[in-house]
Design a protein around this motif. Structure first.
Motif, PDB file in Angstrom:
ATOM      1  N   SER A 181       1.116  -1.419  -0.028  1.00 27.71           N
ATOM      2  CA  SER A 181      -0.049  -0.123  -0.032  1.00 27.71           C
ATOM      3  C   SER A 181       1.164   1.252   0.545  1.00 27.71           C
ATOM      4  CB  SER A 181      -0.928   0.174   1.225  1.00 27.71           C
ATOM      5  OG  SER A 181      -1.506   0.857   1.287  1.00 27.71           O
ATOM      6  N   VAL A 182       0.556   2.753  -0.908  1.00 26.22           N
ATOM      7  CA  VAL A 182       1.489   3.361  -1.094  1.00 26.22           C
ATOM      8  C   VAL A 182       0.476   4.443  -0.500  1.00 26.22           C
ATOM      9  CG1 VAL A 182       3.097   4.612  -2.917  1.00 26.22           C
ATOM     10  CG2 VAL A 182       2.878   2.165  -3.164  1.00 26.22           C
ATOM     11  N   GLY A 183       1.113   5.716   0.229  1.00 23.43           N
ATOM     12  CA  GLY A 183       0.706   6.924   0.488  1.00 23.43           C
ATOM     13  C   GLY A 183       1.135   7.743  -0.151  1.00 23.43           C
ATOM     14  N   GLY A 184       1.100   8.603  -1.423  1.00 20.34           N
ATOM     15  CA  GLY A 184       2.198   9.484  -1.406  1.00 20.34           C
ATOM     16  C   GLY A 184       2.929   8.719  -2.892  1.00 20.34           C
ATOM     17  N   THR A 185       3.925   8.864  -2.129  1.00 21.45           N
ATOM     18  CA  THR A 185       5.170   8.494  -2.634  1.00 21.45           C
ATOM     19  C   THR A 185       6.139   7.307  -1.743  1.00 21.45           C
ATOM     20  OG1 THR A 185       6.564  10.144  -1.522  1.00 21.45           O
ATOM     21  CG2 THR A 185       5.970  10.253  -4.028  1.00 21.45           C
ATOM     22  N   LYS A 186       5.424   7.523  -0.331  1.00 19.42           N
ATOM     23  CA  LYS A 186       5.955   6.475   0.787  1.00 19.42           C
ATOM     24  C   LYS A 186       4.705   4.991   0.263  1.00 19.42           C
ATOM     25  CE  LYS A 186       6.434   6.320   5.454  1.00 19.42           C
ATOM     26  NZ  LYS A 186       6.027   7.076   6.894  1.00 19.42           N
ATOM     27  N   ALA A 187       5.777   3.841   1.066  1.00 20.52           N
ATOM     28  CA  ALA A 187       5.077   2.631   0.947  1.00 20.52           C
ATOM     29  C   ALA A 187       4.410   2.425   2.464  1.00 20.52           C
ATOM     30  CB  ALA A 187       5.971   1.976   0.545  1.00 20.52           C
ATOM     31  N   ILE A 188       3.684   1.972   2.918  1.00 18.05           N
ATOM     32  CA  ILE A 188       2.659   2.634   4.239  1.00 18.05           C
ATOM     33  C   ILE A 188       2.932   0.941   4.622  1.00 18.05           C
ATOM     34  CG2 ILE A 188       1.163   3.037   5.527  1.00 18.05           C
ATOM     35  CD1 ILE A 188       2.447   5.373   4.757  1.00 18.05           C
ATOM     36  N   ILE A 189       2.593  -0.117   3.779  1.00 23.79           N
ATOM     37  CA  ILE A 189       2.418  -1.675   3.680  1.00 23.79           C
ATOM     38  C   ILE A 189       3.303  -2.399   2.954  1.00 23.79           C
ATOM     39  CG2 ILE A 189       1.359  -3.310   3.603  1.00 23.79           C
ATOM     40  CD1 ILE A 189      -1.265  -2.074   4.496  1.00 23.79           C
ATOM     41  N   ASN A 190       5.225  -2.621   3.166  1.00 21.66           N
ATOM     42  CA  ASN A 190       5.538  -3.288   2.312  1.00 21.66           C
ATOM     43  C   ASN A 190       6.113  -4.963   3.035  1.00 21.66           C
ATOM     44  OD1 ASN A 190       7.330  -4.536   0.348  1.00 21.66           O
ATOM     45  ND2 ASN A 190       8.914  -3.786   0.950  1.00 21.66           N
ATOM     46  N   SER A 191       5.046  -5.267   2.865  1.00 24.78           N
ATOM     47  CA  SER A 191       4.941  -7.543   3.314  1.00 24.78           C
ATOM     48  C   SER A 191       4.879  -8.511   3.110  1.00 24.78           C
ATOM     49  CB  SER A 191       3.508  -6.799   4.864  1.00 24.78           C
ATOM     50  OG  SER A 191       3.263  -8.631   5.281  1.00 24.78           O
ATOM     51  N   THR A 192       5.694  -9.097   3.225  1.00 20.58           N
ATOM     52  CA  THR A 192       5.665 -10.598   2.115  1.00 20.58           C
ATOM     53  C   THR A 192       4.740 -11.534   2.821  1.00 20.58           C
ATOM     54  OG1 THR A 192       8.351  -9.721   1.291  1.00 20.58           O
ATOM     55  CG2 THR A 192       7.767 -12.491   0.856  1.00 20.58           C
ATOM     56  N   ILE A 193       4.316 -12.182   2.843  1.00 18.99           N
ATOM     57  CA  ILE A 193       3.730 -13.154   3.393  1.00 18.99           C
ATOM     58  C   ILE A 193       4.110 -14.510   2.961  1.00 18.99           C
ATOM     59  CG2 ILE A 193       1.079 -14.429   2.774  1.00 18.99           C
ATOM     60  CD1 ILE A 193       0.280 -12.123   0.856  1.00 18.99           C
ATOM     61  N   THR A 194       4.700 -15.120   4.323  1.00 25.20           N
ATOM     62  CA  THR A 194       4.890 -16.372   4.052  1.00 25.20           C
ATOM     63  C   THR A 194       3.189 -17.412   5.084  1.00 25.20           C
ATOM     64  OG1 THR A 194       5.238 -15.898   6.862  1.00 25.20           O
ATOM     65  CG2 THR A 194       7.102 -15.563   5.154  1.00 25.20           C
ATOM     66  N   PRO A 195       4.318 -19.005   4.778  1.00 19.96           N
ATOM     67  CA  PRO A 195       3.559 -19.510   5.234  1.00 19.96           C
ATOM     68  C   PRO A 195       2.449 -19.760   6.220  1.00 19.96           C
ATOM     69  CG  PRO A 195       4.113 -20.684   3.513  1.00 19.96           C
ATOM     70  CD  PRO A 195       5.295 -19.847   4.359  1.00 19.96           C
ATOM     71  N   ASN A 196       3.300 -18.355   7.680  1.00 16.27           N
ATOM     72  CA  ASN A 196       3.372 -19.268   9.085  1.00 16.27           C
ATOM     73  C   ASN A 196       2.885 -17.363   9.605  1.00 16.27           C
ATOM     74  OD1 ASN A 196       4.652 -21.009   9.564  1.00 16.27           O
ATOM     75  ND2 ASN A 196       6.646 -19.576   9.615  1.00 16.27           N
ATOM     76  N   MET A 197       1.828 -17.094   8.398  1.00 16.47           N
ATOM     77  CA  MET A 197       1.347 -15.472   8.610  1.00 16.47           C
ATOM     78  C   MET A 197       0.197 -15.860   8.802  1.00 16.47           C
ATOM     79  SD  MET A 197       2.681 -11.937   6.585  1.00 16.47           S
ATOM     80  CE  MET A 197       4.524 -11.789   7.064  1.00 16.47           C
ATOM     81  N   THR A 198      -0.836 -14.753   9.949  1.00 12.67           N
ATOM     82  CA  THR A 198      -2.046 -15.786   9.921  1.00 12.67           C
ATOM     83  C   THR A 198      -3.204 -13.906  10.161  1.00 12.67           C
ATOM     84  OG1 THR A 198      -1.318 -17.297  11.622  1.00 12.67           O
ATOM     85  CG2 THR A 198      -3.662 -16.578  11.867  1.00 12.67           C
ATOM     86  N   PHE A 199      -4.353 -14.200   9.152  1.00  7.39           N
ATOM     87  CA  PHE A 199      -4.875 -12.539   9.193  1.00  7.39           C
ATOM     88  C   PHE A 199      -6.015 -12.845  10.198  1.00  7.39           C
ATOM     89  CE2 PHE A 199      -8.502 -10.182   7.733  1.00  7.39           C
ATOM     90  CZ  PHE A 199      -7.580  -9.499   7.744  1.00  7.39           C
ATOM     91  N   THR A 200      -5.861 -12.154  11.300  1.00  4.87           N
ATOM     92  CA  THR A 200      -7.307 -12.371  12.658  1.00  4.87           C
ATOM     93  C   THR A 200      -8.195 -11.211  11.753  1.00  4.87           C
ATOM     94  OG1 THR A 200      -5.499 -13.216  14.082  1.00  4.87           O
ATOM     95  CG2 THR A 200      -7.667 -12.706  14.594  1.00  4.87           C
ATOM     96  N   LYS A 201      -9.376 -11.259  12.281  1.00  5.55           N
ATOM     97  CA  LYS A 201     -10.762 -10.602  12.255  1.00  5.55           C
ATOM     98  C   LYS A 201     -10.518 -10.127  13.855  1.00  5.55           C
ATOM     99  CE  LYS A 201     -13.425 -12.268   8.035  1.00  5.55           C
ATOM    100  NZ  LYS A 201     -14.357 -12.717   7.597  1.00  5.55           N
ATOM    101  N   THR A 202     -10.572  -8.723  14.093  1.00  3.53           N
ATOM    102  CA  THR A 202     -10.691  -8.361  14.874  1.00  3.53           C
ATOM    103  C   THR A 202     -12.074  -7.640  15.666  1.00  3.53           C
ATOM    104  OG1 THR A 202     -10.115  -6.376  14.363  1.00  3.53           O
ATOM    105  CG2 THR A 202      -8.243  -8.393  15.739  1.00  3.53           C
ATOM    106  N   SER A 203     -13.107  -7.525  14.749  1.00  9.04           N
ATOM    107  CA  SER A 203     -14.691  -6.981  14.481  1.00  9.04           C
ATOM    108  C   SER A 203     -14.897  -7.377  13.593  1.00  9.04           C
ATOM    109  CB  SER A 203     -14.136  -5.168  14.776  1.00  9.04           C
ATOM    110  OG  SER A 203     -13.796  -4.518  13.944  1.00  9.04           O
ATOM    111  N   GLN A 204     -16.533  -6.134  13.299  1.00  3.60           N
ATOM    112  CA  GLN A 204     -16.452  -6.855  12.229  1.00  3.60           C
ATOM    113  C   GLN A 204     -16.268  -6.646  10.800  1.00  3.60           C
ATOM    114  OE1 GLN A 204     -20.867  -5.065  12.773  1.00  3.60           O
ATOM    115  NE2 GLN A 204     -21.404  -7.284  14.018  1.00  3.60           N
TER     116      GLN A 204
END
Length: 353
Positions: free
Chosen positions: A52-75
């Protein structure tokens, strides 16, 4: 990031947050507005990344690995930890559907990363000569001296495993200590901001409709006032018609008086005939009286005819006026009904605002 070898496979918009590195509890917004968050696939390296890029800055630069977990904390909020970036990312979505789509894509990409890693490991084993062993061969166990290089390699491997385990434990603790309620509040806050913007737009539209209704109401009031003036004029003409009827009654009364006068004159003539006077004088007086009576009768007939003609014209005009009054009354009823509907609409709009 090379645009030739990396291509986006999924994109959405969300409010981006990062965990506060100082407190490890609070979220820090990465931007004031929602940003585009995309999944990228690097075909050369066979890796998946969230960018995710905001302007000229990379806000998110995350390489996905099999150990990662995405958690829903609310709706509408979800998060995942990136040990390489040493942070936790949070995303606040506009709806639960957007969150579910992102979570499903995260699971797909995570599985693809796992398959890519296994495929890479298989290729490494096939290309390594030390692993090309037939099924009947038995390799001797390595002799590790107390001070030799084998012990040093084993120690470094164990240290790396301990360090990775420690890092995982630290991230788990950091996630467990995070304030879930604060995440929900922040996500709800951005959702309320979006709803507030929609309400402001709806309020502006309602104000424009109110102005239009006010102009229409003023036009109806002006037209109603014109109709009232017309009704007043018609009523005054009706009063004039009543005066014409009074004139007719006066003429009728005058005619009756003249008839009585004629009758009295006839009686006087008869009385004169009975008197002893010269026949020529009586005849002359009678002729004079008759001429006067005939002239009076002609005048009365003329006035009577004129009165009847005026009465007929007045009745026709009165009937025309009554028709106009009926028509105007119907128009006023329609306008009054429309005005009542407009007032009700304005009242409902004021109550809703």
């Amino acid at each position: 990031m090379s645009t030739t070898r990396e291509q986006p496979i999924f994109s959405t918009r969300a409010h981006v947050f990062q965990i506060d590195p100082a407190t490890k509890r609070n979220w820090i917004p990465a931007s004031k507005h929602a940003l585009t968050v995309s999944y990228f696939y690097d075909a050369t390296r066979n890796v998946y990344r969230i960018i995710s890029v905001g302007g000229t800055k990379a806000i998110i630069n995350s390489t996905i690995t099999p150990n990662m977990t995405f958690t829903k904390t609310s709706q509408k909020f979800g998060q995942w930890a990136d040990s390489r970036a040493n942070t936790v990312y949070g995303l606040g979505f506009a709806s639960e559907q957007h969150l579910s789509q992102f979570a499903e894509k995260f699971q797909e990409v995570k599985e693809a990363a796992r398959l890519a890693r296994e495929k890479s490991q298989d290729k490494t084993e096939l290309t390594n000569p030390a692993l090309n062993i037939t099924s009947h061969q038995v390799l001797p166990s390595p002799i590790i001296s107390s001070n030799g290089p084998g012990e040093d390699k084993l120690f470094r491997s164990q240290s790396a495993d301990v360090e990775i385990t420690t890092e995982k434990e630290r991230l788990k603790k950091m996630l467990s200590e995070g304030s879930v309620s604060e995440v929900q509040w922040e996500a709800e806050f951005f959702s309320l901001q979006d709803n507030n913007n929609k309400l402001v737009a709806a309020l502006h539209e309602a104000n424009a409709n109110v102005d239009q209704w006010k102009k229409q109401l003023a036009a109806y009031q002006e037209e109603t006032e014109t109709l009232r003036q017309r009704v007043a004029e018609l009523e005054s003409q009706g009063a004039h018609d009543s005066s014409s009827e009074n004139n007719k009654e006066e003429l009728s009364q005058t005619l009756e008086e003249l008839e009585l006068l004629i009758k009295a004159k006839d009686e006087e003539i008869q009385m004169l005939k009975s008197q002893k006077c010269g026949p020529w004088e009586a005849e002359a007086e009678r002729e004079e009286t008759l001429q006067k009576l005939q002239a009076r009768n002609a005048e009365l007939e003329r006035r009577l005819h004129l009165a009847e003609q005026t009465l007929a014209e007045t009745l026709a005009e009165r009937e025309k006026i009554q028709n106009e009054v009926t028509k105007v009354a119907e128009i006023m009823d329609v306008k009054i009904f429309e005005l009542s509907e407009i007032r009700q609409g304005l009242a409902k709009l004021v109550e809703s605002n």
